[in-house]
Design a protein around this motif. Structure first.
Motif, PDB file in Angstrom:
ATOM      1  N   ALA A  66       0.834  -1.196   0.000  1.00 23.72           N
ATOM      2  CA  ALA A  66       0.000   0.000   0.000  1.00 23.72           C
ATOM      3  C   ALA A  66       0.874   1.254   0.000  1.00 23.72           C
ATOM      4  O   ALA A  66       0.601   2.215  -0.712  1.00 23.72           O
ATOM      5  CB  ALA A  66      -0.924   0.014   1.202  1.00 23.72           C
ATOM      6  N   ARG A  67       1.927   1.203   0.805  1.00 24.60           N
ATOM      7  CA  ARG A  67       2.814   2.352   0.866  1.00 24.60           C
ATOM      8  C   ARG A  67       3.473   2.591  -0.488  1.00 24.60           C
ATOM      9  O   ARG A  67       3.604   3.710  -0.956  1.00 24.60           O
ATOM     10  CB  ARG A  67       3.889   2.126   1.938  1.00 24.60           C
ATOM     11  N   ARG A  68       3.853   1.487  -1.121  1.00 29.23           N
ATOM     12  CA  ARG A  68       4.480   1.587  -2.434  1.00 29.23           C
ATOM     13  C   ARG A  68       3.493   2.191  -3.444  1.00 29.23           C
ATOM     14  O   ARG A  68       3.832   3.100  -4.188  1.00 29.23           O
ATOM     15  CB  ARG A  68       4.898   0.195  -2.913  1.00 29.23           C
ATOM     16  N   ASN A  69       2.292   1.693  -3.446  1.00 33.95           N
ATOM     17  CA  ASN A  69       1.289   2.218  -4.376  1.00 33.95           C
ATOM     18  C   ASN A  69       1.018   3.698  -4.154  1.00 33.95           C
ATOM     19  O   ASN A  69       0.938   4.470  -5.101  1.00 33.95           O
ATOM     20  CB  ASN A  69      -0.022   1.444  -4.224  1.00 33.95           C
ATOM     21  N   ARG A  70       0.894   4.030  -2.893  1.00 38.72           N
ATOM     22  CA  ARG A  70       0.622   5.430  -2.570  1.00 38.72           C
ATOM     23  C   ARG A  70       1.722   6.326  -3.125  1.00 38.72           C
ATOM     24  O   ARG A  70       1.463   7.350  -3.756  1.00 38.72           O
ATOM     25  CB  ARG A  70       0.546   5.589  -1.047  1.00 38.72           C
ATOM     26  N   VAL A  75       3.401   9.740  -9.982  1.00 43.18           N
ATOM     27  CA  VAL A  75       2.787   9.862 -11.304  1.00 43.18           C
ATOM     28  C   VAL A  75       1.888  11.090 -11.382  1.00 43.18           C
ATOM     29  O   VAL A  75       1.924  11.836 -12.358  1.00 43.18           O
ATOM     30  CB  VAL A  75       1.980   8.591 -11.653  1.00 43.18           C
ATOM     31  N   ALA A  76       1.102  11.297 -10.348  1.00 47.39           N
ATOM     32  CA  ALA A  76       0.179  12.430 -10.367  1.00 47.39           C
ATOM     33  C   ALA A  76       0.944  13.749 -10.448  1.00 47.39           C
ATOM     34  O   ALA A  76       0.553  14.663 -11.182  1.00 47.39           O
ATOM     35  CB  ALA A  76      -0.712  12.410  -9.136  1.00 47.39           C
ATOM     36  N   ALA A  77       2.040  13.843  -9.718  1.00 46.09           N
ATOM     37  CA  ALA A  77       2.825  15.076  -9.744  1.00 46.09           C
ATOM     38  C   ALA A  77       3.311  15.339 -11.160  1.00 46.09           C
ATOM     39  O   ALA A  77       3.206  16.452 -11.685  1.00 46.09           O
ATOM     40  CB  ALA A  77       4.008  14.969  -8.779  1.00 46.09           C
ATOM     41  N   GLU A  78       3.819  14.309 -11.757  1.00 46.16           N
ATOM     42  CA  GLU A  78       4.313  14.412 -13.136  1.00 46.16           C
ATOM     43  C   GLU A  78       3.214  14.817 -14.111  1.00 46.16           C
ATOM     44  O   GLU A  78       3.373  15.732 -14.921  1.00 46.16           O
ATOM     45  CB  GLU A  78       4.899  13.039 -13.532  1.00 46.16           C
ATOM     46  N   VAL A  79       2.089  14.131 -14.002  1.00 42.41           N
ATOM     47  CA  VAL A  79       0.993  14.376 -14.941  1.00 42.41           C
ATOM     48  C   VAL A  79       0.387  15.765 -14.750  1.00 42.41           C
ATOM     49  O   VAL A  79       0.166  16.494 -15.718  1.00 42.41           O
ATOM     50  CB  VAL A  79      -0.102  13.298 -14.789  1.00 42.41           C
ATOM     51  N   PHE A  80       0.137  16.139 -13.514  1.00 41.49           N
ATOM     52  CA  PHE A  80      -0.418  17.463 -13.261  1.00 41.49           C
ATOM     53  C   PHE A  80       0.558  18.535 -13.755  1.00 41.49           C
ATOM     54  O   PHE A  80       0.140  19.554 -14.291  1.00 41.49           O
ATOM     55  CB  PHE A  80      -0.686  17.659 -11.771  1.00 41.49           C
ATOM     56  N   ALA A 127      -0.303   4.926 -13.385  1.00 31.98           N
ATOM     57  CA  ALA A 127       0.441   4.446 -12.219  1.00 31.98           C
ATOM     58  C   ALA A 127       0.349   2.925 -12.119  1.00 31.98           C
ATOM     59  O   ALA A 127       0.998   2.309 -11.284  1.00 31.98           O
ATOM     60  CB  ALA A 127      -0.092   5.092 -10.950  1.00 31.98           C
ATOM     61  N   GLY A 128      -0.483   2.332 -12.976  1.00 30.61           N
ATOM     62  CA  GLY A 128      -0.624   0.886 -12.952  1.00 30.61           C
ATOM     63  C   GLY A 128      -1.419   0.377 -11.769  1.00 30.61           C
ATOM     64  O   GLY A 128      -1.209  -0.736 -11.284  1.00 30.61           O
ATOM     65  N   VAL A 129      -2.349   1.177 -11.285  1.00 31.29           N
ATOM     66  CA  VAL A 129      -3.225   0.740 -10.187  1.00 31.29           C
ATOM     67  C   VAL A 129      -4.677   0.983 -10.592  1.00 31.29           C
ATOM     68  O   VAL A 129      -4.952   1.600 -11.612  1.00 31.29           O
ATOM     69  CB  VAL A 129      -2.929   1.502  -8.884  1.00 31.29           C
ATOM     70  N   GLY A 130      -5.598   0.487  -9.797  1.00 31.58           N
ATOM     71  CA  GLY A 130      -7.008   0.729 -10.072  1.00 31.58           C
ATOM     72  C   GLY A 130      -7.436   2.084  -9.528  1.00 31.58           C
ATOM     73  O   GLY A 130      -6.757   2.646  -8.676  1.00 31.58           O
ATOM     74  N   THR A 131      -8.567   2.553 -10.024  1.00 35.02           N
ATOM     75  CA  THR A 131      -9.022   3.857  -9.536  1.00 35.02           C
ATOM     76  C   THR A 131      -9.355   3.795  -8.051  1.00 35.02           C
ATOM     77  O   THR A 131      -9.220   4.776  -7.329  1.00 35.02           O
ATOM     78  CB  THR A 131     -10.271   4.343 -10.284  1.00 35.02           C
ATOM     79  N   GLY A 132      -9.802   2.638  -7.628  1.00 31.38           N
ATOM     80  CA  GLY A 132     -10.131   2.468  -6.217  1.00 31.38           C
ATOM     81  C   GLY A 132      -8.930   2.719  -5.333  1.00 31.38           C
ATOM     82  O   GLY A 132      -9.049   3.309  -4.258  1.00 31.38           O
ATOM     83  N   THR A 133      -7.782   2.275  -5.789  1.00 25.04           N
ATOM     84  CA  THR A 133      -6.568   2.459  -5.006  1.00 25.04           C
ATOM     85  C   THR A 133      -6.256   3.937  -4.833  1.00 25.04           C
ATOM     86  O   THR A 133      -5.896   4.390  -3.750  1.00 25.04           O
ATOM     87  CB  THR A 133      -5.394   1.749  -5.701  1.00 25.04           C
ATOM     88  N   VAL A 134      -6.414   4.670  -5.901  1.00 25.69           N
ATOM     89  CA  VAL A 134      -6.170   6.109  -5.790  1.00 25.69           C
ATOM     90  C   VAL A 134      -7.143   6.734  -4.803  1.00 25.69           C
ATOM     91  O   VAL A 134      -6.747   7.448  -3.885  1.00 25.69           O
ATOM     92  CB  VAL A 134      -6.306   6.810  -7.155  1.00 25.69           C
ATOM     93  N   SER A 135      -8.430   6.412  -4.978  1.00 23.85           N
ATOM     94  CA  SER A 135      -9.377   7.147  -4.154  1.00 23.85           C
ATOM     95  C   SER A 135      -9.426   6.638  -2.714  1.00 23.85           C
ATOM     96  O   SER A 135      -9.978   7.303  -1.851  1.00 23.85           O
ATOM     97  CB  SER A 135     -10.767   7.203  -4.777  1.00 23.85           C
ATOM     98  N   ARG A 136      -8.840   5.486  -2.435  1.00 19.78           N
ATOM     99  CA  ARG A 136      -8.732   5.093  -1.038  1.00 19.78           C
ATOM    100  C   ARG A 136      -7.649   5.912  -0.355  1.00 19.78           C
ATOM    101  O   ARG A 136      -7.841   6.453   0.723  1.00 19.78           O
ATOM    102  CB  ARG A 136      -8.429   3.599  -0.913  1.00 19.78           C
ATOM    103  N   HIS A 137      -6.510   6.061  -1.048  1.00 21.06           N
ATOM    104  CA  HIS A 137      -5.429   6.853  -0.464  1.00 21.06           C
ATOM    105  C   HIS A 137      -5.768   8.337  -0.440  1.00 21.06           C
ATOM    106  O   HIS A 137      -5.406   9.047   0.492  1.00 21.06           O
ATOM    107  CB  HIS A 137      -4.137   6.619  -1.240  1.00 21.06           C
TER     108      HIS A 137
END
Lengths: 184, 184
Positions: free
Chosen positions: A11-15, A21-26, A42-52
């Motif tokens: 989880a820490r790695r994904n976060r 990735v978000a910093a880069e993209v924004f 980022a190679g994760v699901g949308t759920g992962t983003v919105s949980r963090h």
DNA sequence: CTAGAATCGGGATGGTCATCCCGCTTGTTC
DNA sequence: GAACAAGCGGGATGACCATCCCGATTCTAG
């Protein structure tokens, strides 16, 4: 901070990866990029983003606030070391350069309320420093007395919008103009 | 023009009312107001709006292009009568004032491509005049040689963004800055 | 290695909007 | 004033997003 330990290793790695990735993209494509797209890259699901980061705004805050804090410290450092006029223009220039290299930050700085509202206080702190330095510089006669903080913000945003193009010309215009024709 | 006769009387009335309301709404609240809302305020159905103006862009063009044409004529008039430097600053100021009083126009002018693309040629014509006057003013030494057209556009947009607030301070900064410190 | 909790993925949901469509209404013509 | 085309209203459609949810998976403690 303290609960960073409580996260499972993956989880820490994904976060971290999402943040990166978000910093880069924004920065390169602006704030309107869908969260979905950030997840995909980022190679994760949308759920992962919105949980963090339950909200896109939360994600944005996580990315920007450390940056804003750093800029605020820089502002204080400058204010301590330089005369008011020099300090104001130095901060102004630093902020413009920062925004010019980061599309997302420029967008944030463009709409007045947005930047001030970011994070707990990060945005407001930085804006406060700019405002204080402006007042001090005007007090010292280094900046025209008739311009207001919002004028400065608008001009700052205009400079940022030139992106990676050479900034010297527009910065020159604005800085000269802010000094006013009289103090030479 | 010629087919205005072909419209049924009520249709012509509705069309005019939609134009009137849309102009007002875009001016005061910006371009993001939903078409739906414009229809509602005009007292017509959304179908009526989109029959007369199939696309929101079409509606916008219908509102703005006559205005842009008028501004272009004004630009030509100014260019004929004044010296290059005076003419450039006069047009710049006129455009800023126009945009400052119309939220929609300011938005349009803010994103570079948007204004140029409006209408058949209306937007491009006006932008062309500004660009020409800039070049002439620079030729005459009345505007710093290092600023580019896009710098001017960015600064113009910044001034417009001050809306109804007093424009003199920011206009003063920008105009002084564009003149450059050397030509006195 | 296993149980159980923490995480994950990505589909489902709900909201916003522009644009399209069609049964109904109204203006126009004769 | 009747017939018919022009025009009307607003619901239907489809795109796009953020955010939520839950069965499936993966980590970690023991």
């Amino acid at each position: 901070m303290t609960d960073e330990r409580a996260l499972r290793a993956d989880a820490r790695r994904n976060r971290a990866r999402v943040l990166e990735v978000a910093a880069e993209v924004f920065a390169t494509e602006g704030l309107s990029v869908p969260v979905h797209e950030i997840a995909r890259r980022a190679g994760v699901g949308t759920g992962t983003v919105s949980r963090h980061f339950p909200t896109k705004e939360d994600l944005l805050t996580a990315i920007m606030s450390s940056r804003l804090v750093k800029l605020t410290e820089e502002a204080d450092e400058i204010a301590r070391r330089e005369a008011p006029g020099t300090a104001f223009f130095a901060l102004f220039t630093a902020l413009v350069r920062e925004g010019a290299s980061d599309c997302g930050l420029a967008e944030l700085a463009g709409t007045d309320r947005r930047l001030d509202a970011l994070g707990e206080r990060a945005g407001a702190d930085l804006c406060g420093r700019l405002q204080s330095l402006l007042a001090a510089a005007q007090q010292a006669g280094d900046v025209r007395a008739d311009v207001g903080y919002l004028d400065v913000r608008a001009l700052m945003s205009a400079c940022m919008s030139r992106r990676e193009d050479p900034l010297e010309p527009i910065l020159g215009v604005v800085i000269d103009g802010l000094r006013g024709g009289t103090s030479g």
